[in-house]
Motif scaffolding. Structure first.
Motif, short mmCIF file in Angstrom:
data_model
loop_
_atom_site.label_atom_id
_atom_site.label_comp_id
_atom_site.label_asym_id
_atom_site.label_seq_id
_atom_site.Cartn_x
_atom_site.Cartn_y
_atom_site.Cartn_z
N ALA A 1 0.87 -1.25 -0.17
CA ALA A 1 0.04 -0.02 -0.03
C ALA A 1 0.93 1.18 -0.02
CB ALA A 1 -1.03 -0.06 1.29
N ASP A 2 0.49 2.47 -0.53
CA ASP A 2 1.06 3.58 -0.42
C ASP A 2 1.49 3.80 1.07
OD1 ASP A 2 0.58 3.61 -3.02
OD2 ASP A 2 -0.43 5.51 -3.16
N VAL A 3 2.54 4.23 1.31
CA VAL A 3 3.19 4.69 2.71
C VAL A 3 2.38 5.92 3.05
CG1 VAL A 3 5.18 5.34 4.15
CG2 VAL A 3 5.24 3.58 2.30
N ALA A 4 2.45 7.01 2.13
CA ALA A 4 1.64 8.45 2.36
C ALA A 4 1.51 8.94 0.96
CB ALA A 4 2.71 9.22 3.23
N ALA A 5 0.68 9.98 1.29
CA ALA A 5 0.44 10.52 -0.12
C ALA A 5 1.66 11.03 -0.90
CB ALA A 5 -0.56 11.86 -0.27
N PRO A 6 1.92 11.64 -2.11
CA PRO A 6 2.92 11.88 -2.80
C PRO A 6 3.18 13.18 -2.02
CG PRO A 6 1.55 11.25 -4.53
CD PRO A 6 0.79 11.03 -3.18
N GLY A 7 4.81 13.49 -1.70
CA GLY A 7 5.20 14.74 -1.02
C GLY A 7 5.15 14.71 0.51
N ARG A 8 4.53 13.51 0.94
CA ARG A 8 4.40 13.38 2.45
C ARG A 8 4.90 12.13 2.89
NH1 ARG A 8 -0.50 16.56 2.95
NH2 ARG A 8 -0.19 16.42 5.32
N ALA A 9 5.19 12.32 4.30
CA ALA A 9 5.90 11.18 4.93
C ALA A 9 4.73 10.73 6.10
CB ALA A 9 6.97 11.57 5.54
N ALA A 10 4.94 9.31 6.50
CA ALA A 10 4.13 8.86 7.59
C ALA A 10 5.08 8.09 8.70
CB ALA A 10 2.80 7.87 6.95
N TYR A 11 5.66 8.92 9.40
CA TYR A 11 6.80 8.37 10.42
C TYR A 11 5.79 7.68 11.63
CZ TYR A 11 9.79 11.65 7.85
OH TYR A 11 10.49 12.31 7.04
N ARG B 1 5.05 4.93 12.71
CA ARG B 1 4.57 3.76 12.95
C ARG B 1 5.15 2.62 13.59
NH1 ARG B 1 3.56 1.57 6.84
NH2 ARG B 1 5.84 1.61 6.95
N TRP C 1 4.10 5.78 -9.73
CA TRP C 1 4.61 6.79 -8.85
C TRP C 1 5.95 6.45 -8.03
CZ3 TRP C 1 5.26 8.34 -3.62
CH2 TRP C 1 5.62 9.61 -3.74
N TYR C 2 5.68 5.25 -7.50
CA TYR C 2 6.82 4.87 -6.78
C TYR C 2 7.90 4.53 -7.57
CZ TYR C 2 4.77 5.02 -2.03
OH TYR C 2 4.22 5.17 -0.89
N GLN D 1 9.62 7.74 3.48
CA GLN D 1 8.13 8.15 3.75
C GLN D 1 7.89 7.47 4.99
OE1 GLN D 1 5.70 7.01 0.63
NE2 GLN D 1 5.21 8.96 0.20
N SER D 2 8.58 6.45 5.35
CA SER D 2 8.23 5.58 6.51
C SER D 2 9.09 6.11 7.94
CB SER D 2 8.31 4.17 6.41
OG SER D 2 7.66 3.76 5.49
N GLU E 1 11.86 15.74 -1.82
CA GLU E 1 10.46 16.38 -1.64
C GLU E 1 9.30 15.38 -1.75
OE1 GLU E 1 10.01 19.47 -0.15
OE2 GLU E 1 12.24 19.99 -0.34
N ALA E 2 9.44 14.38 -2.78
CA ALA E 2 8.41 13.63 -3.14
C ALA E 2 8.26 12.75 -2.04
CB ALA E 2 8.73 12.89 -4.41
N CYS E 3 9.25 12.65 -1.11
CA CYS E 3 9.17 11.66 0.04
C CYS E 3 8.73 12.39 1.39
CB CYS E 3 10.60 10.91 0.38
SG CYS E 3 11.20 9.98 -1.18
N GLY E 4 8.60 13.57 1.06
CA GLY E 4 8.10 14.44 2.61
C GLY E 4 9.28 14.88 3.26
#
Ligand SMILES: [Zn+2]
Lengths: 875, 342
Positions: A751-761, A763, B140-141, B182-183, B295-298
Motif C-alpha cells: 500500500a502507499d506509505v503516504a501521499a506524494p510529497g508526504r511522509a508517515a513516520y 508507525r 509513482w513509486y 516516507q516511513s 521532496e516527493a518523500c516528504g
C-alpha cells in the motif's frame, strides 16, 4: 553518438591522442565506450626491417631481400621498388593480408625467387598517390609492431554513451566545447569550424573577430537582444570580409531590441515558396531557405570522409551537407526538391486522419492526426523531425531546393517516432532537444556550405518563431554548493568553471560581501536544455571541478532510524539452514503460462509466459524438469522469492515464500551404501519442520495431514501458510518421486506509505526482542527407566491418536515418547500394522522402582484397549 | 583388615585393575583379567567382599560403598576395553584409510546471493540496515517519485513490464528508497537488495529479471564527499585495493550523478577485451539524491541531503566466476550450482 577524432580537431586545437581524449571525456564529460581506428584494413600491416638486399639474378629492376617482420625468422621477399635498402624500415604485408585495394598477399615465386610477403608503397596502403617507391619509415620500431601503432593514419571514431540529459553532446561542436573547456582552450570560430576545407583558412583578423562574436553571443542571447537572422547574415558576410564587419555586428547585436519581428508571425516567403507554420506546438521554430540552381553531384572526398567517419553513407553533395550539419552542429536539416512541392507551398501542420506518406525508406505510412507533417498545398511531404518523403526527395535532376532548418518539439517527436516505430538521427536529436536559438545561424552556415559544394544562389530565408523563448536566470548559492558536495568551492572558481562551457554567470550585487551568503545569477546557454534548477548547476560545478578532486576520507555519521527488515533476517537464516541441509538455492524467473486467477503482464516478453507465478513451486517444478532433461535425477532446490495473485485492489497480493523441491538419492552413494534410498515423504516433512523452526521461532508451526498430493498442510498458529506435496513432473521413467515444500513467510506491504510529497513516520514496528525460548531444566541426577510398547494399530488409525492417549495416561513422569518402528505384513491381523514406541520415565528425585514402571505400563495398555481398542503386539 | 585398610585395598585394586585391563590385548587376555579381578568365586574383589562382615556395621557400610565403587569402575573399564577389542579384532583386516568419507549432500546459497551478502555485510559495518519492498509497484513509486520526466528518453533506459496503466514490475530497487524515506525520518542509512524487472529478452548479458542492490544515506550534512568516501571504502574492501575513479553519469533521481569504475583486474589497467581496452571496469552508479526525490518523500531538501548507489550483483558474479552467459545464473542447472558451490 559517433564522434570523429579528426572532426573534433577542427573545432579545438588539442594534441591528445585518441586514448587520452577518451580518458579526458570519460572522466569529465561523457563515457567513451569504444575507440575505433577507421583504417582496420591496415591492421595486418606490420613494421618490417630489410636486413639484406641483393639484386635479383634474373631481373634488373627487382631486388631479393631478407625481411625481419618480428616472426623470429628472416623472410625472403622480392621487391621491385628502386628505393629498397638494407637496414631501413618499411610497412610490410605478411602472407594472408588483404590489401586495401583488395589484393591478397600469397606466397609465390617471382622469376624463380620465393617471395613471402610484400613491402608496401603509400599507394598500396591507400595513403596517397606516391608509388615511385616503397614507404620508407623514419622510425625506430621493433619489427613486427603493428603499423597503425607507430604510424597513426586514418581517422579514429569515438563511440560516446551520451545520456538523455545531454543532447548538446550529440554533435561534434558540443563535444568540442567540453574539450576546449577542459583544456583551457578556445573553440575555433564557428564560421570555419569543421568546414574550413571549403571556405579556406581564416585570417588572424577573422579569427579574432569571430572569437569576440562568440564571447558576446551567449550574453546577447541572455539579454534577449539576439536576432538570429541578422547575426547569421552578418556572419556569413564576415567570411570574405576583413573590414571590421564583425565588430559592427557585435554592436548590432547589442543594440538589438526584443525580437518583435518574430512574435506571433507564422507565415513568410523565401523566394516564391510560401511557408506557413500552422502547428507551432509541434514546430516551435521553423526556418527555411530556397536555393536555386544547385547541381547535384557526389560530394568531395573531405565531406565523404566526414560522413563515413561517423558511420554514415554518402549520398550526394546536398544531402551530405545536411548530414554534415547534423553531426557537426547537432542541427538536423532536410532538403526538399522545390519542383515537387505543389503550389510552391510549405505548410507545417498536423496530419489529416488517414493521410498517407511514402517515406524515404520506401515504406508507405498511414499517419496519425497527432503527428506533425511538412506538407505542400496538397499533401504531406515529410514527417516532421523524423524523415522526409520519397516524392520530394532531392535527386540528380533537382535544381532548386527548399532547405528546412527547424526545431521540433521533443515530446511530439517522441510520440510520433514511437507510433511509427521509426527512429532516425534526426528524431533521436529532436526527441532529446535541439538548441532552438541557433537554427537560423546553422541555416546560413548550411547555405554557405551547399552553395560552395553545389553552386546555386540562396533566396532570402524565412524564420518563423512565433513565441520566442526567454531564458530564466537561475540562482546559485555558494553555500548550497558546499552543502551538497561536502566541500567548499569558491564563487570565483564556480564562475570560471561555468563560464568555460558557455554559461553566463554574474555576481548578485550585495551578496558577495556577506561571507557564506554569496549568490550567483546564472543563465545557461541555449543548448543546455537539461539545466533548469540550482542542483543542475551544482552538478556542472562538481563535474568540471573534477570528481576525482574531492576527498574520499570517511567522516563520522549518525546511526539510522530504520530497523532491519524482519523478512531479511528470516530469509538469511533459512538460506543457510537449507544450504546446510544439502539444497541449492536457485533464482528462477517468475513468469508462467498461468491463466485465470493469475496476475497478467500487459506487455509480456512471451505470450506463453505472460503471467506471474502464484507459487514458488511452479518455478521449481519447471527447473526440476529442466534438470531431468539433462539426465540429472538428484535434484535438491530451494528458493526464497515472491509470488503474486490478484487482490481486487490496485496492486496484486504479493507474498514472500520459501519453496523447496527434493528428489533422487537421499545421500551421496558411498561404498558402504552404493545405492542410497530415494527421498520420501519423511524427508520432505523434515525439511518443512526445519523451515518452520527456523522461520517461526517460538510460534506454533504444525503440519496437518492433507488429502491427495497434499501430504501436509503447514499451519502457523492454526492458519494455513503452506504445504508439503507430491510434485507431479513431466519426468522420465527413471526419475524418483519429487516432493515439494512451500511456506509463506510474509505478506509484502505494498500500500502507499503516504501521499506524494508526504511522509508517515512513527508507525509501530513489531517489537522484536529475543524470540521466546524454553527455559533451562536441571540435568537429570537420577536414572531413567525405559520400556517399549509394540502395539497393533489399525491401518487407518493415525499414530498421533495413539500418542495422544499414551501421553494423557502416562503421567507427568513421562520424559520422552518416541515412535521408532513400524511393521506391516506377514504375521499381523488383516488391516493392522505394528507400531512401536519407546517410553522414557524419570523421577526428578529418586530411582523409579520396577513395580512403579510396570504399573504404568499396565495402566497404559488398559487405557489403550479401552479408549482405542488397541492392544499389544504379541510375539 | 581395618576399615582404612579395606578402603585402601579397594582403591588400589581399582588402580591395578585398570592397568591390567589396559594391557589386555585380546579377548582371551581380557577374560582372564575379568576372572582375576571380579570373578565371582576367587576374584580379588570377591576376596575383599569376604572381609566385610568382619567390620562393625558403620564401618561395613562405608567399606561396602568403597568396594562397590571399585566394582563399578572395574566393570565399566572391562566393558569399554571389550568393545574396543571387538572393533580392532585382529581377525578383521585393517581399514583402507584411503577410501572416501561418508558425506552428506552439499548444498549452497546461489552465487548471486553470495555476492549480495558480501556487499550487505560490508555496508552493515558502515552502519546500514536492510530494507525491502514490493516487486509489483505503482508508477509513482517506480518513476514519478524518482523524478523521471514524463514521456522522456530517460524512460527508454527502463523498458518496463506493465501490469496495468499505472502499475508495473519495478524496474529498479529505488522505489524502496521512497517507501523508506516516507516511513522513517532521517537519518536513514539502508541497503536494499531485491529483484527487478526489465522488458529485456534473454541474451548472454540480459535477463528480464535480475537482482539489484542499492544503498541510501540521508541526513543533515551529507555531501558528495561522503558518497565518494563510502563507495571507495566499499570498493577497496570488495574488489581489493585497486585504483578507482568516478565519472559523470545521469540518473533522473540523483544529481550530481557518478559512476564508479575500478581498475580492470584482468589487465591491471593496460587495456584488454574484458575492459574494452579502457583499463577500467564499471561497478556501480551513484549520486546525490535529487532534491525533487526528497521532496516527493516528504523530506525537507534544504535541510537534508543524501546519496544513493545501485549495482548489479549478477554482473559481479559473472566476472568473479568467469561465467560467459547470464542465463546460467537463472537456469537452476544442478551441475552449475554444484560446480560453483565448490
Ligand atoms: Zn582489462
Amino acid at each position: 553518438m559517433n564522434a570523429s577524432y579528426a572532426w573534433l580537431k577542427t573545432f579545438v586545437d588539442f594534441d591528445l591522442e585518441p586514448n587520452a581524449l577518451r580518458d579526458l571525456l570519460t572522466q569529465r564529460v561523457v563515457t567513451v565506450d569504444e575507440v575505433l581506428p577507421l583504417r582496420p584494413d591496415l591492421a595486418p600491416i606490420v613494421i618490417g626491417r630489410v636486413v639484406e638486399c641483393a639484386r635479383h639474378p634474373d631481373s634488373d629492376h627487382l631486388s631479393v631481400t631478407k625481411v625481419d617482420a618480428g616472426t623470429g625468422e628472416l623472410l625472403d621477399v622480392v621487391c621491385g621498388a628502386p628505393n629498397v635498402r638494407a637496414g631501413k624500415f618499411y610497412p610490410f604485408a605478411p602472407v594472408g593480408t588483404t590489401m586495401p585495394g583488395g589484393m591478397r598477399i600469397e606466397r609465390r615465386k617471382i622469376r624463380g625467387a620465393v617471395s613471402a610477403g610484400m613491402l608496401c608503397s603509400a599507394r598500396e596502403l591507400g595513403l596517397g598517390d606516391e608509388h615511385e617507391g616503397i614507404m620508407e619509415l623514419d622510425i625506430e620500431a621493433t619489427p613486427g609492431t603493428r603499423f597503425l601503432d607507430v604510424y597513426p593514419v586514418g581517422d579514429t571514431r569515438l563511440v560516446l554513451d551520451v545520456s538523455p540529459s545531454r543532447p548538446d553532446l550529440l554533435s561534434h561542436l558540443g563535444v568540442a566545447r567540453e574539450i576546449a573547456a577542459a583544456l583551457g582552450k578556445d573553440i575555433r570560430p564557428l564560421i570555419w569550424t569543421g568546414a574550413h576545407d571549403f571556405l579556406g583558412a581564416p585570417s588572424p583578423e577573422q579569427e579574432s573577430m569571430t572569437r569576440r562574436l562568440l564571447d558576446e553571443l551567449p550574453t546577447a542571447i541572455a539579454g534577449e537582444r539576439f536576432d538570429a537572422t541578422a547575426i547569421a547574415e552578418a556572419v556569413t558576410t564576415v567570411v570574405g570580409d576583413e573590414s571590421g564587419v564583425a565588430a559592427s555586428l557585435i554592436d548590432a547585436v547589442r543594440s538589438m531590441p526584443d525580437r518583435p519581428r518574430h512574435k506571433g508571425v507564422t507565415e513568410g516567403n523565401t523566394g516564391n515558396v510560401r511557408v506557413v507554420l500552422e502547428d507551432a506546438e509541434g514546430a516551435p521554430r521553423y526556418c527555411g531557405v530556397v536555393i536555386r540552381g544547385v547541381k547535384i553531384a557526389p560530394s568531395p572526398q573531405w565531406l565523404v570522409d566526414r560522413i563515413t567517419s561517423v558511420g554514415g553513407r554518402p549520398i550526394n553533395n546536398v544531402v551530405d551537407a545536411t548530414n554534415f550539419m547534423l553531426h557537426g552542429f547537432g542541427q538536423p536539416m532536410h532538403a526538399f526538391d522545390v519542383d515537387k512541392l505543389a503550389g510552391s507551398s510549405v505548410i507545417v501542420r498536423r496530419a489529416r486522419p488517414g493521410e498517407r506518406l511514402v517515406t524515404l525508406d520506401g515504406v508507405e505510412r498511414t499517419l496519425n492526426p497527432s503527428t506533425t507533417v511538412i506538407a505542400d498545398a496538397e499533401r504531406a511531404q515529410a514527417l516532421a523531425g523524423i524523415m522526409g518523403g520519397r516524392d520530394s526527395e532531392v535527386t540528380e535532376t533537382t535544381t532548386d531546393i527548399f532547405l528546412e532548418v527547424a526545431n521540433f518539439d521533443p515530446r511530439a517527436t517522441r510520440a510520433a517516432r514511437r507510433a511509427l516505430g521509426l527512429s532516425t538521427d534526426a528524431s533521436y536529436r529532436f526527441e532529446r532537444g535541439v538548441d532552438i536559438e541557433w537554427a537560423p545561424f546553422w541555416l546560413s552556415h548550411a547555405v554557405a556550405l551547399i552553395t560552395s559544394l553545389a553552386g546555386g544562389s540562396a533566396e532570402e530565408d524565412v524564420d518563423l518563431y512565433p513565441e520566442p523563448r526567454t531564458p530564466a536566470p537561475l540562482k546559485l548559492r555558494v553555500a548550497r554548493i558546499a552543502q551538497l558536495l561536502g566541500a567548499p568551492i569558491t564563487a570565483q572558481e564556480t564562475l570560471s568553471l561555468l563560464r568555460a562551457i558557455g554559461f553566463v554567470v554574474e555576481w548578485v550585487p550585495g551578496t558577495e560581501m556577506l561571507h557564506g551568503d554569496q549568490e550567483l545569477h546564472v543563465i545557461p546557454p541555449s543548448w543546455r536544455l537539461d539545466i533548469g534548477h540550482e542542483v543542475d548547476l551544482i552538478e556542472e560545478v562538481a563535474r568540471l571541478h573534477g570528481y576525482d578532486a574531492f576527498s574520499s576520507e570517511l567522516r563520522p555519521f549518525r546511526i539510522g532510524t530504520v530497523p532491519d527488515a524482519p523478512i531479511e533476517l528470516v530469509a538469511s537464516r533459512l538460506r543457510s539452514v537449507l544450504a546446510n541441509a544439502g539444497l541449492y538455492e536457485v533464482r528462477p524467473m517468475p513468469f508462467v503460462s498461468g491463466g485465470e486467477g493469475y496476475v497478467r503482464v500487459r506487455n509480456p516478453l512471451a505470450e506463453n509466459e505472460a503471467f506471474l507465478r502464484r507459487a514458488v513451486m511452479e518455478s521449481l517444478a519447471r527447473r526440476a524438469e529442466h534438470n531431468l532433461s539433462h539426465m540429472q535425477g538428484n535434484i535438491r532446490l530451494f528458493e526464497i522469492g515472491n509470488v503474486f495473485s490478484p487482490s481486487g485492489g490496485r496492486l496484486p497480493h504479493e507474498e514472500v515464500r520459501v519453496g523447496a523441491l527434493i528428489m533422487g538419492a537421499r545421500r551421496p552413494p558411498h561404498f558402504t551404501e552404493p545405492k542410497p534410498p530415494a527421498f520420501d515423504e519423511w524427508d520432505a516433512k523434515a525439511i518443512a519442520e526445519v523451515i518452520g523452526e527456523t522461520a517461526f521461532r517460538g510460534r506454533s508451526f504444525t503440519l496437518v495431514p492433507g488429502e491427495g498430493d497434499t501430504l501436509w498442510e503447514a499451519q502457523l498458529d492454526g492458519r494455513r501458510v503452506g504445504d508439503v506435496t507430491r510434485v507431479r513432473l513431466d519426468a522420465p521413467v527413471w526419475a524418483s518421486p519429487a516432493f515439494g515444500i512451500e511456506v509463506a513467510l510474509e505478506t509484502v506491504a505494498s500500500a502507499d506509505v503516504a501521499a506524494p510529497g508526504r511522509a508517515a513516520y512513527g508507525r509501530e514496528d513489531a517489537a522484536r526482542g529475543p524470540a521466546p525460548v524454553t527455559p533451562f531444566r536441571s540435568l537429570p541426577v537420577t536414572p531413567a527407566a525405559e520400556f517399549d510398547l509394540a502395539l497393533l494399530v489399525p491401518n487407518d488409525m493415525p499414530a498421533a491418536k495413539v500418542e495422544e492417549v499414551i501421553r494423557r495416561n502416562a503421567g507427568e513422569l513421562l520424559e520422552r515418547l518416541a515412535l521408532f518402528d513400524e511393521f506391516r505384513g506377514a504375521g499381523l491381523p488383516t488391516g493392522m500394522r505394528s507400531v512401536a514406541w519407546r517410553l522414557t520415565f524419570r523421577h526428578p528425585e529418586r530411582t523409579l522402582r520396577d513395580k512403579e514402571v510396570s504399573g504404568r505400563r499396565e495402566k497404559l495398555l488398559r487405557a489403550l484397549e479401552e479408549e482405542l481398542g488397541v492392544r499389544q503386539r504379541t510375539a | 583388615m581395618t576399615l582404612d585398610e579395606l578402603v585402601e585395598a579397594a582403591r588400589s585394586l581399582a588402580r591395578e585393575g585398570r592397568d591390567l585391563i589396559a594391557r589386555a590385548s585380546s579377548g582371551d587376555e581380557l577374560a582372564t583379567a575379568r576372572t582375576t579381578l571380579v570373578g565371582r568365586k576367587s576374584g580379588r574383589l570377591t576376596e575383599l567382599m569376604k572381609a566385610l562382615p568382619a567390620l562393625a556395621p558403620d564401618a561395613r557400610r562405608e567399606a561396602g560403598a568403597a568396594v562397590n565403587r571399585a566394582k563399578e569402575a572395574l566393570e565399566a573399564a572391562l566393558d569399554a576395553r571389550e568393545a574396543e577389542l571387538r572393533h580392532t579384532a585382529p581377525a578383521e583386516p585393517r581399514l583402507d584409510l584411503t577410501m572416501p568419507a561418508r558425506r552428506t549432500w552439499r548444498g549452497a546459497v546461489h552465487p548471486v546471493t553470495r555476492v549480495i551478502d558480501e556487499i550487505r555485510d560490508i555496508f552493515r559495518e558502515l552502519g546500514f540496515t536492510v530494507a525491502v519492498g514490493p516487486e509489483a509497484e505503482t508508477e509513482w513509486y517506480n518513476f514519478g517519485a524518482l523524478n523521471f520526466p514524463v514521456d522522456h528518453p530517460a524512460m527508454d533506459m527502463h523498458d518496463t513490464l506493465y501490469l496495468s496503466d499505472d502499475t508495473l514490475l519495478r524496474t529498479h530497487t529505488s522505489p524502496v528508497q521512497v517507501r523508506t524515506l516516507q516511513s522513517y525520518p532521517p537519518p536513514v542509512r539502508v541497503i536494499v537488495p531485491g529483484n527487478v524487472y526489465r522488458r529485456d529478452f534473454f541474451d548472454p548479458s540480459h535477463a528480464p529479471m535480475f537482482s539489484q542492490i542499492e544503498g541510501l544515506a540521508v541526513d543533515e550534512g551529507i555531501g558528495f564527499v561522503d558518497l565518494k568516501a563510502t563507495l571507495v571504502n566499499f570498493a577497496n574492501r570488495f574488489f581489493g585495493r585497486r585504483p578507482t575513479r568516478f565519472r559523470p553519469s545521469y540518473f533522473p533521481f540523483t544529481e550530481p550523478s557518478a559512476e564508479l569504475d575500478v581498475q580492470c583486474g584482468v589487465c591491471g589497467g593496460s587495456g584488454c577485451p574484458t575492459c574494452k581496452q579502457t583499463g577500467w571496469v564499471e561497478i556501480l552508479g551513484s549520486g546525490m539524491v535529487h532534491p525533487a526525490v526528497l521532496e516527493a518523500c516528504g523530506v525537507d531538501s534544504e535541510r537534508y541531503t543524501g546519496w544513493a548507489f545501485g549495482m548489479g550483483p549478477a554482473r559481479v558474479a559473472l566476472s568473479r566466476w568467469g561465467i560467459p552467459d547470464i542465463r546460467l545464473l537463472y537456469d537452476s542447472d544442478v551441475r552449475f550450482l554444484e560446480q560453483l558451490a565448490q
